[in-house]
Structures are given as C-alpha cells and as structure tokens.
Design a protein around this motif. Sequence first.
Motif, PDB file in Angstrom:
ATOM      1  N   CYS A  93       0.850  -1.191   0.000  1.00  0.00           N
ATOM      2  CA  CYS A  93       0.000   0.000   0.000  1.00  0.00           C
ATOM      3  C   CYS A  93       0.883   1.237   0.000  1.00  0.00           C
ATOM      4  O   CYS A  93       1.548   1.519   1.000  1.00  0.00           O
ATOM      5  N   PRO A  94       0.911   1.980  -1.104  1.00  0.00           N
ATOM      6  CA  PRO A  94       1.826   3.122  -1.212  1.00  0.00           C
ATOM      7  C   PRO A  94       1.524   4.225  -0.203  1.00  0.00           C
ATOM      8  O   PRO A  94       2.406   5.002   0.121  1.00  0.00           O
ATOM      9  N   ASN A  95       0.279   4.274   0.287  1.00  0.00           N
ATOM     10  CA  ASN A  95      -0.090   5.378   1.182  1.00  0.00           C
ATOM     11  C   ASN A  95       0.331   5.120   2.624  1.00  0.00           C
ATOM     12  O   ASN A  95       0.317   6.018   3.436  1.00  0.00           O
ATOM     13  N   LEU A  96       0.671   3.878   2.946  1.00  0.00           N
ATOM     14  CA  LEU A  96       1.062   3.573   4.318  1.00  0.00           C
ATOM     15  C   LEU A  96       2.569   3.739   4.484  1.00  0.00           C
ATOM     16  O   LEU A  96       3.316   3.769   3.514  1.00  0.00           O
ATOM     17  N   GLU A 100       4.482   0.159   8.436  1.00  0.00           N
ATOM     18  CA  GLU A 100       3.160  -0.460   8.379  1.00  0.00           C
ATOM     19  C   GLU A 100       3.099  -1.523   7.305  1.00  0.00           C
ATOM     20  O   GLU A 100       2.498  -2.581   7.483  1.00  0.00           O
ATOM     21  N   ASN A 101       3.708  -1.216   6.162  1.00  0.00           N
ATOM     22  CA  ASN A 101       3.690  -2.187   5.079  1.00  0.00           C
ATOM     23  C   ASN A 101       4.398  -3.478   5.471  1.00  0.00           C
ATOM     24  O   ASN A 101       4.008  -4.555   5.046  1.00  0.00           O
ATOM     25  N   ASP A 137      14.314   5.522   6.685  1.00  0.00           N
ATOM     26  CA  ASP A 137      13.322   5.995   7.641  1.00  0.00           C
ATOM     27  C   ASP A 137      12.017   5.223   7.419  1.00  0.00           C
ATOM     28  O   ASP A 137      11.316   5.445   6.432  1.00  0.00           O
ATOM     29  N   THR A 139       9.265   5.364   8.970  1.00  0.00           N
ATOM     30  CA  THR A 139       8.004   6.037   9.287  1.00  0.00           C
ATOM     31  C   THR A 139       7.472   6.808   8.086  1.00  0.00           C
ATOM     32  O   THR A 139       6.353   7.278   8.093  1.00  0.00           O
ATOM     33  N   ARG A 140       8.276   6.943   7.041  1.00  0.00           N
ATOM     34  CA  ARG A 140       7.822   7.662   5.840  1.00  0.00           C
ATOM     35  C   ARG A 140       6.880   6.796   5.039  1.00  0.00           C
ATOM     36  O   ARG A 140       6.961   5.569   5.072  1.00  0.00           O
ATOM     37  N   SER A 141       6.025   7.461   4.238  1.00  0.00           N
ATOM     38  CA  SER A 141       5.123   6.656   3.430  1.00  0.00           C
ATOM     39  C   SER A 141       5.912   5.979   2.309  1.00  0.00           C
ATOM     40  O   SER A 141       6.893   6.507   1.802  1.00  0.00           O
ATOM     41  N   SER A 143       5.256   5.547  -0.708  1.00  0.00           N
ATOM     42  CA  SER A 143       5.283   6.216  -2.008  1.00  0.00           C
ATOM     43  C   SER A 143       6.377   7.255  -2.092  1.00  0.00           C
ATOM     44  O   SER A 143       6.682   7.733  -3.174  1.00  0.00           O
ATOM     45  N   SER A 144       6.984   7.636  -0.953  1.00  0.00           N
ATOM     46  CA  SER A 144       8.037   8.647  -1.034  1.00  0.00           C
ATOM     47  C   SER A 144       9.380   8.015  -1.395  1.00  0.00           C
ATOM     48  O   SER A 144      10.370   8.710  -1.521  1.00  0.00           O
ATOM     49  N   TYR A 145       9.406   6.683  -1.561  1.00  0.00           N
ATOM     50  CA  TYR A 145      10.654   6.018  -1.945  1.00  0.00           C
ATOM     51  C   TYR A 145      10.564   5.525  -3.394  1.00  0.00           C
ATOM     52  O   TYR A 145       9.479   5.227  -3.883  1.00  0.00           O
TER      53      TYR A 145
END
Lengths: 500, 343
Positions: A93-96, A100-101, A137, A139-141, A143-145
């Motif tokens: 899930c890109p938004n998590l 979490e993923n 990191d 804790t980042r979502s 989708s930011s990677y």
Amino acid sequence: MSDTAILQASGIGKRYAGVAALHDVQLTLRAGEVHALMGQNGAGKSTLIKVLTGVVAPDDGTIALVGEPIAPRSPADAQRLGISTVYQEVNLCPNLSVAENICAGRFARRRWTRTIHWSRVHEEAAAIMRRLDLDIDVTRSLSSYPVAIQQMVAIARAVSVSARVLILDEPTSSLDEDEVRQLFAVMRTLREQGMAILFVTHFLDQVYAICDRITVLRNGGFVGEYRTSELPQAALISAMVGREFALTGTDRQAVPTGEAAPLLTAQGLGRRGGVWPTDLQIRRGEVLGLGGLLGSGRTELARLLFGLDPADAGVIAIDGDERRWRAPAEAIAHGIALCPEERKTEGIVAELSVRENIVLALQARLGLRRYLSRAQQNEIAQRFVELLGIKTASIETPVGLLSGGNQQKVVLARWLVTEPRLLMLDEPTRGIDIAAKQEIMSEILKLARQGMAVLFISAEIDELVRVCDRIAVMRERRKAGELVGGSSEHAVLDLIAGTA
Amino acid sequence: MSAPLPLTAPAPRPTMPRWRALLLFDSKYTPLAITIALFVSMTVAGGIVYDGLLQPQIFLNLFVDNAFLLIVAVGMTFVILTGGIDLSVGSVIALTTVVSAVLVEHHGWNPWLVMPLMLLMGAAFGGAMGLLIQRFRLQPFVVTLGGMFLARGISFLISVDSISITNPVYMSIAEARLSLGGGCSLSVGALLSIGVLLAGIWLAHATAFGRSIYALGGSEASARLMGLPVAATQIGVYALSGACSALAGIVYTFYMLSGYSLHAQGLELDAIAAVVVGGTLLTGGSGYLVGTLFGVLILGLIQTIITIDGTLSSWWTKIVIGGLLFLFCLLQRLFAGLRRTRV
C-alpha cells in the motif's frame, strides 16, 4: 552452499481445460541458494509459481517443505507455511508507511489497551530492513521512496514472516542497473542467512550474476536442473528454446536508406518538461533506433511525434508538408502508429478477445459507418495470429489470458492491420522472452524491407545495434547524437553515458 | 552486469540523505496544512472585517451548530478513506429523528432505551449496505443511493408530519450546557461530537481496524495479499458510518426537538464536502480526521460570516463551498501528479 533441500516439488502436473500447462515438473530449492527458473513465455513458469504459492492446486505431483508434504490452498496459506512471494508489481500500500507495510496484520500491541505499539512496530520494521542492509526511515510513506526501495520493502515483508522460501517473480523488470545491484546485494544477504530463493527473470546476465542453479522449463515440461557454472549461456538458451539458437546476427540487409526521401522530419520539436527541441528524420524503409536510459526522453519524443502531448516548439513535416498534431487521431490519419510502452495499461484491452483487440485500431480508423463484418474481422485476426505466431487457444480468447510476449504481438498486430507508414514501437520487447523477442524483431525488419518506416525505442543496446539502420541516442531529454547501424555497442554506450 | 559484483552488501547508501533533504516535510500532510491554513486565514480575515466574529462563544457555536455534521463527517471520512462513499447519512438522520419521536412520544418508550436502539439500527442499516457492497461487489455509490431513498421513504411511511418532542429527558439534554467560564458554553451535542472525533482519531491511528481502513484505501488487492481482513473492514466501515449517522440523528433531535422526515436533507453532500475540503482524497487511502474537523469548521465559518454580515444571501454559503470544492479537487490532482512523478 549446502545440499539441504528446503522445498521439493516433484511430478507436478496441471491442466487447464484439457491443455497441459505443466507436465511432470521437478523443482528443488536448497537452503542458501539462489535458484533461477527459466523458460520462454508459456513454458509454465507462472503456473508453477501459482502452484507453489497456492493460487492453483496441482492435478498431479507432490510438494514437500523440509520433507513434510504440503498443499497450500492460498497465498496466505503458503506464507504461513513459510513460502513468501514478491511479485513483479509491488503489492504493497503506497499510502502507508514503510513500517506499516512490513508489519500490517501482525502489529505489536500494547498489553492492556490492545492498541498498536507504534514505537515497537517502528523498531521491528527498522530491524528487519537492517537485516537487508537497508537503513531508511521506516516512518515515511512507501510512495516517497523509489520503486527499487519499494521492492526491497516487499522483500522485507516477505522474509519477516519467518519465511524459508522466497519467490521473486520478475522483480527486476522495472529497476535500473544500479537498483538491480542493490537488489542483488539484498539477495546475497538473504542467501547467506540460509534462505532458499527462487528467482524468475528474463535477463540472462542477471541469472549468471546471482544464481547458483538453474531449472529450465519448456512447453510445460521439465528440461533439466543445472549448476550455473556448468551451463554456458548458449547452452541455456538452447535448453529454453529447444533448438540451437543464434543470439547475434539477425539477417539485416543493408538498406540503401541514405537516398530515400524522408517520410517524417521533425525540426526543433520539443515540449517544456518533456524533451528539449530535437531534430529527427525518419526515411521510408528505415528502422531508426531510439536509445537512451529510462527517463532520457525517448518515450516523450515518441509521444510528441504521435500528438499524444502537444509540442510547444518546432514543426513536424510529413512528405515535406508541415503538420501540427492537435490529437493522435490526426497522426493516425497520416499513417503513424504508436505501440506504447505500458502494455497492460496503454496497449491491450485485457477483457476483449484477440480478434477484437486486433481490429480495434482499424475499426477506429474506418469509423463506425464502415463496420467490418464478423467474417472480415475473423479473416484479419486469423491472418495476423498466423503471421506473428501468436499463441492463443482461439481468436476469441480474452487477451488478458495470453502470456506477455503474445500480448505484445497482439498490440503489434493491431497497428500492422492499419498498414501504417511509420510505426513507432516503444520498448516492444520489454518483459518478453528471447524467442518472442527475436520473432518480433525479425517481423520489424521484414516490415521495414517492405517500405514501412519504423521507430524502434529500446533500452537494450545490443538490440538497437542489431536491428537498426540508424540509431539516435537520447540523454537528459535531448538528442545526444546519431550513429549508423552496426556501430559497436561501445559507441552507443558512450553516447548514452555521455562519455564520448 | 557481467562485471564482478561486490560480495558484501553496501552499507547504508549515500543516496538516502538526499531524499530526506528533499522531503523534509512529508507531502502527505500538505492537504491538511492547506485546510488548516485556509481556516486560520478565513478567521483572521473575517475577524478584521466583522467585529463580532472573534468572540470565543462564536467559535464554540461552530461546534454547537455543526455537531451533527461533524459526527456524520467522521463516519464519512472512514468510508471515503476506503475509497467508498455513503449517500445515506442524511436520510438515516431523518429516520432516526422520526423513529425516536414516535417511540418516545407516541409509545412512551424510555429515552435511555431508545437512544442505544437507534445506534444499533444505524449500525445495522450501514452494515447491511456494507454487506451488499462487499459480498456482491456492488458500487458503493449505487448501494448507498438505494439506502438513502429507502431510509427517507421509511421515515415518510412512519410519519409525514413533523412530530415535536416534549419528553423531559430530551428537553433537559437539549437545554443542558457545559459552562467553560467567561459566559462560554458547549451543548451536549457539541461535546458528543468532540468525543466522536477523538474516538475516531484513536480508531484511525491506534487500532489495527483503523490501519486496515487506510490499507484498503491504498490498494485493496495488496491489502488482501497482506492477509488483512478486507471484507470485515469494508463492512465495518459502513456499519460505523451508519452508527455515526444514527448518533448524529440523536444529536439532531436534541437540536431541533422534533422528528421529521424532511430533516437533514442534503446533509450527506455537506458531509462529503467537509471531508474533501478537509483534504481527504476521494480515491481513498489518504486523509486525516483532523482535516475533516477543519472542513466542518470552514463550512460553519462561512455560514457564520454570512449570518453576521446580514446583507448576504444565504446562498452564498453554497457558492463559496462550491468554489472551495473545485479548488480542493484541483489541489488533490496536483498533489497526486507530483507524487507520481517522484516515484
């Protein structure tokens, strides 16, 4: 490298509607080994993976995990047993957040409130990522990677559930070379930790870079299991295709294109944020290669030529007449066709049949009033299925059920039906196997010899050198230069890398 | 790739700090920041133009007058986070007010029994819609549109006329105020709505159910592959929205002291507007309940300003909300685009 078999599948057979997709297939995965599963499209690789991961049940044969017979009923079931899979498309899930993923479904909870213990979740996730030598990191979502990191996160999730077997289904097809290197580093780390890894890929050099053993399938049958060190590349290819196979030397005849009148001339064609103003000339009967790295502006240039994106600078001339495309329909009306890169999202209509997909563009060009009769459609579809050797049960089979290479051929057929004067192919051979690749390339050459101009976009230098009469190379959204066909791969590489 | 590769994995790669520098502010908070900035600037601008606006009680009245909207919007946020929509909320409010009024006034039921019963009814109604959506893969839009007609129709069937509520329990709750000193106070409805908001934030961020909602909105196929309880989450979200609507209906009866089948018409659209203005993506997976709170406050503030001005037509509320919705949809498209190019 040990000889402990972790997963042993033997005598696996699977039939779909009476057609054997797998027949008496063996596969043995050992602890601390990377094992390649090779075979052409339709060889049965995906069916075998589906059997191992519980997506489908085999009709014959047994699977044993560390000696115990198992019969996974679903991917979740397989994962519980210790068989984890990472697919080509990242299934997260890109938004998590990354953490979490990795941990979703088994979050650490606080003792009394049963709520999620975030700091422990983050610690656990970071620890798992560190096991793969990745310090990011969490804790980042997600989708930011970049996609490569997302893929690693998928692997992290897969191995964190006490997996003993990791199946990687074409994980490298959307990664660039650097990212592949990172992935391999992760695979090596896991191998050292004793994981049994099944690696499915189309890239032969990757197999030789990382795999210890190779199992080859052909037409649903088991060809053999080999040690990588004992199987030269040529032998592997002939095992896959079942015949002696020449990798190089497509019988390209030098076409005297130098004098042929240009079909399309682009002058200073560019678009802000897309490509810088670029000159390009394509002659009749010529295969013009367009090379460059991912994101170098290859696709963007093709989109401008096809009118998919409006150009904000420059002109296009067809047969010497200046044109300005307001929509792709105008380009199509002038005999230009584009086979897009993303086969699944832009190319095929998966639910429609092979026949419907093939006649789609022709019908669109004819308009609704000149409706093609069913007999005509059948005739056209049948002809192209035979011409391109599309492997399908019938012309009424939904295209989504075909293998990747055959889907690509359907897209190719769709545009060939319209008899274009200029055919632009954006990565037509991406993600398909060698034999299909070779067939498509020789098809392209045949068409060029009949007078059609072809713009062939590819990231693979050896392909460009082999097929093209001229090669234009893009770098950082500009044309870096042009080379004649048959130039050395080194010369192309120099242009791509900007070291010339 | 034929070059020999290093056998040891590279240590933490030097490329990492570059992303950190690029993304100091996680872009997922941008819509939320815009919503809050909008509310603050509207309050400041309004305060400069209209003297009366910056009094504390006016601010508190935003909660008092929009308590039911906030409660419904909390439920709606969860539904939208999964990528769904719930059009039935306004009708469920009307149904709740009518059934409460009939049971309490005509049949003399104990209000303390009626209220939990209404919550159960709302949850069951929402859960049934969720079941249809989940089990038969139906479009949430159509199913909840059906639910909207059904609930509104049933309330007309029960009573066409408005039933005023004179029950002492309802009367005293309606009049009760929590004094905050300085002549400021909050109604029971407002307190309930704040409670629901806090509970919602807890649910969204501290429980597995809440995280499954976000996962479901991010990618249903992935959530399924991750082994998350996709079906239960989807049904649960509609049940939750139904229960929120019923609670909003109870608060509405305190506010209006009547049961009427024409109550809360079009409220579902206000709730959706509040959620969208609050920065939640209609495609699901991205958004915060705090944003929804500010979405509701912005809607309330527009109304308050128009009331204080006194010369503006009340239709200006709709016009401003319409404009804001367009603006936020455009912003969302922009962010979605930015995010895609980065990946």
